[in-house]
Write a protein that holds these residues in place. Structure first.
Motif, PDB file in Angstrom:
ATOM      1  N   GLY A  70       0.796  -1.219   0.000  1.00  0.00           N
ATOM      2  CA  GLY A  70       0.000   0.000   0.000  1.00  0.00           C
ATOM      3  C   GLY A  70       0.827   1.265   0.000  1.00  0.00           C
ATOM      4  N   PRO A  71       1.712   1.444  -0.986  1.00  0.00           N
ATOM      5  CA  PRO A  71       2.612   2.597  -0.998  1.00  0.00           C
ATOM      6  C   PRO A  71       1.938   3.930  -1.285  1.00  0.00           C
ATOM      7  CG  PRO A  71       2.787   1.403  -3.061  1.00  0.00           C
ATOM      8  CD  PRO A  71       1.922   0.568  -2.158  1.00  0.00           C
ATOM      9  N   GLY A  72       0.708   3.910  -1.791  1.00  0.00           N
ATOM     10  CA  GLY A  72       0.046   5.164  -2.121  1.00  0.00           C
ATOM     11  C   GLY A  72       0.830   5.944  -3.156  1.00  0.00           C
ATOM     12  N   VAL A  73       1.145   7.194  -2.850  1.00  0.00           N
ATOM     13  CA  VAL A  73       1.875   8.049  -3.795  1.00  0.00           C
ATOM     14  C   VAL A  73       3.366   8.105  -3.476  1.00  0.00           C
ATOM     15  CG1 VAL A  73      -0.119   9.446  -4.400  1.00  0.00           C
ATOM     16  CG2 VAL A  73       1.280  10.104  -2.430  1.00  0.00           C
ATOM     17  N   GLY A  74       3.851   7.163  -2.661  1.00  0.00           N
ATOM     18  CA  GLY A  74       5.290   7.074  -2.415  1.00  0.00           C
ATOM     19  C   GLY A  74       5.774   7.810  -1.191  1.00  0.00           C
ATOM     20  N   THR A  75       4.900   8.032  -0.215  1.00  0.00           N
ATOM     21  CA  THR A  75       5.278   8.765   0.996  1.00  0.00           C
ATOM     22  C   THR A  75       6.454   8.107   1.703  1.00  0.00           C
ATOM     23  OG1 THR A  75       2.941   9.374   1.252  1.00  0.00           O
ATOM     24  CG2 THR A  75       4.390   9.739   3.142  1.00  0.00           C
ATOM     25  N   PHE A  76       6.463   6.771   1.746  1.00  0.00           N
ATOM     26  CA  PHE A  76       7.574   6.036   2.353  1.00  0.00           C
ATOM     27  C   PHE A  76       8.640   5.667   1.328  1.00  0.00           C
ATOM     28  CE2 PHE A  76       4.857   5.400   6.032  1.00  0.00           C
ATOM     29  CZ  PHE A  76       5.747   5.250   7.078  1.00  0.00           C
ATOM     30  N   CYS A  77       8.266   5.579   0.053  1.00  0.00           N
ATOM     31  CA  CYS A  77       9.201   5.074  -0.969  1.00  0.00           C
ATOM     32  C   CYS A  77      10.483   5.890  -1.035  1.00  0.00           C
ATOM     33  CB  CYS A  77       8.525   5.073  -2.343  1.00  0.00           C
ATOM     34  SG  CYS A  77       7.118   3.949  -2.493  1.00  0.00           S
ATOM     35  N   ARG A  78      10.346   7.182  -1.087  1.00  0.00           N
ATOM     36  CA  ARG A  78      11.528   8.039  -1.232  1.00  0.00           C
ATOM     37  C   ARG A  78      12.419   7.998  -0.005  1.00  0.00           C
ATOM     38  NH1 ARG A  78       7.257   9.597  -4.004  1.00  0.00           N
ATOM     39  NH2 ARG A  78       7.509  10.237  -6.174  1.00  0.00           N
ATOM     40  N   PRO A  79      11.874   8.076   1.223  1.00  0.00           N
ATOM     41  CA  PRO A  79      12.726   7.908   2.402  1.00  0.00           C
ATOM     42  C   PRO A  79      13.419   6.549   2.456  1.00  0.00           C
ATOM     43  CG  PRO A  79      10.678   8.969   3.025  1.00  0.00           C
ATOM     44  CD  PRO A  79      10.506   8.529   1.601  1.00  0.00           C
ATOM     45  N   VAL A  80      12.720   5.496   2.019  1.00  0.00           N
ATOM     46  CA  VAL A  80      13.347   4.168   1.995  1.00  0.00           C
ATOM     47  C   VAL A  80      14.500   4.153   1.000  1.00  0.00           C
ATOM     48  CG1 VAL A  80      13.013   1.754   1.325  1.00  0.00           C
ATOM     49  CG2 VAL A  80      11.322   2.884   2.789  1.00  0.00           C
ATOM     50  N   LEU A  81      14.290   4.675  -0.186  1.00  0.00           N
ATOM     51  CA  LEU A  81      15.343   4.698  -1.201  1.00  0.00           C
ATOM     52  C   LEU A  81      16.522   5.556  -0.769  1.00  0.00           C
ATOM     53  CD1 LEU A  81      13.104   4.966  -4.388  1.00  0.00           C
ATOM     54  CD2 LEU A  81      14.544   3.021  -3.748  1.00  0.00           C
ATOM     55  N   ASP A  82      16.259   6.618  -0.019  1.00  0.00           N
ATOM     56  CA  ASP A  82      17.344   7.461   0.493  1.00  0.00           C
ATOM     57  C   ASP A  82      18.248   6.698   1.463  1.00  0.00           C
ATOM     58  OD1 ASP A  82      16.501   9.628  -0.959  1.00  0.00           O
ATOM     59  OD2 ASP A  82      15.413  10.570   0.706  1.00  0.00           O
ATOM     60  N   ARG A  83      17.673   5.740   2.175  1.00  0.00           N
ATOM     61  CA  ARG A  83      18.405   4.980   3.188  1.00  0.00           C
ATOM     62  C   ARG A  83      18.952   3.661   2.652  1.00  0.00           C
ATOM     63  NH1 ARG A  83      14.370   7.895   5.460  1.00  0.00           N
ATOM     64  NH2 ARG A  83      14.492   8.585   7.643  1.00  0.00           N
ATOM     65  N   LEU A  84      18.352   3.137   1.607  1.00  0.00           N
ATOM     66  CA  LEU A  84      18.656   1.801   1.102  1.00  0.00           C
ATOM     67  C   LEU A  84      20.048   1.736   0.468  1.00  0.00           C
ATOM     68  CD1 LEU A  84      17.222  -0.995   0.702  1.00  0.00           C
ATOM     69  CD2 LEU A  84      16.536  -0.163  -1.569  1.00  0.00           C
ATOM     70  N   ARG A  85      20.748   0.624   0.691  1.00  0.00           N
ATOM     71  CA  ARG A  85      22.071   0.443   0.106  1.00  0.00           C
ATOM     72  C   ARG A  85      21.988   0.461  -1.424  1.00  0.00           C
ATOM     73  NH1 ARG A  85      23.698  -5.440   2.351  1.00  0.00           N
ATOM     74  NH2 ARG A  85      24.763  -5.744   0.362  1.00  0.00           N
ATOM     75  N   ARG A  86      23.116   0.757  -2.038  1.00  0.00           N
ATOM     76  CA  ARG A  86      23.132   0.962  -3.488  1.00  0.00           C
ATOM     77  C   ARG A  86      22.787  -0.302  -4.268  1.00  0.00           C
ATOM     78  NH1 ARG A  86      28.456   4.508  -4.830  1.00  0.00           N
ATOM     79  NH2 ARG A  86      27.246   5.099  -6.665  1.00  0.00           N
ATOM     80  N   ASP A  87      23.051  -1.468  -3.687  1.00  0.00           N
ATOM     81  CA  ASP A  87      22.706  -2.715  -4.369  1.00  0.00           C
ATOM     82  C   ASP A  87      21.419  -3.333  -3.822  1.00  0.00           C
ATOM     83  OD1 ASP A  87      23.694  -3.400  -1.878  1.00  0.00           O
ATOM     84  OD2 ASP A  87      24.831  -5.132  -2.602  1.00  0.00           O
TER      85      ASP A  87
END
Length: 213
Positions: A70-87
């Motif tokens: 249930g990501p909706g419009v990406g409210t969590f997606c961008r913060p997760v990608l900011d923290r997620l390792r490059r691989d």
């Protein structure tokens, strides 16, 4: 149909596009809520404080696959990608084509995949994208209003897809989600975020390190 009738019929669509353009992702989120309030659960996205507190316990150095329901419009997606390792990889799953279409158009990170489907099928989805397990699964789905049998199926599938030591991160507007989690997760940490509309109950269900995979 006359030219005037065509113009009158097209006016609501033009108005809808202008509203969505003006409000940006909030407009898309609101439209998604109006179309399916049972699955979206809230009329506005989560607050920054909820996001920070919810993601706080994640060990990002050890996170290769993060899944969100249930990501909706990406409210969590961008913060997760900011923290997620490059691989690392982020897979989001939603039954709302409006949200999935929006995310595919607006998030171009190569680590990101948006899937139109049900969270109950998380095991098949994870496997079909080349992964054996997820390290963390995040959910803002309203467990208390899901159709009969869907909540238990999601909780069970989530437990199975997580690696030992992984966690199921859940934010809800009632405490009922904990009942679904307790059937599978022996350790559940609790939290609360009042700077959210509405205030959110936060749960972190941890899969035992010695659990059978």
């Amino acid at each position: 149909m006359t030219t005037r009738q065509y113009a009158e019929e097209a006016l609501p669509q033009k108005l809808k596009r202008r509203v969505k353009q003006f409000f940006g992702p909030w407009g898309v989120f609101f439209e998604g809520f109006v179309r399916n309030p049972v699955m979206v659960g809230s009329i506005i996205p989560s607050s920054d404080r909820t996001i920070a507190k919810m993601l706080g316990p994640v060990d990002w150095d050890e996170c290769k696959l993060f899944v969100e329901y249930g990501p909706g419009v990406g409210t969590f997606c961008r913060p997760v990608l900011d923290r997620l390792r490059r691989d690392g990889a982020l897979i989001v799953i939603d039954t709302n084509p409006l949200f999935i279409d929006y995310l595919r158009k607006t998030i171009t990170d190569s680590r990101f995949t948006a899937v139109l489907g049900s969270a109950a099928d998380v095991e098949d989805i994870v496997l079909s994208h080349g992964h054996e397990h997820a390290d963390y699964v995040l959910s803002g789905l309203p467990f208390s209003t899901l159709p009969d049998g869907v909540g238990p199926a999601i909780a069970a599938g989530t437990w199975r897809v997580l690696r030992p030591g992984g966690a199921f991160l859940v934010y809800q507007f009632t405490a009922k989600a904990r009942a679904f989690m307790e059937r599978h997760f022996r350790r559940i940490d609790n939290g609360m975020e009042f700077w959210n509309v509405p205030p959110a109950f936060l749960f972190w269900g941890w899969k035992d390190e010695d659990a059978d995979v």
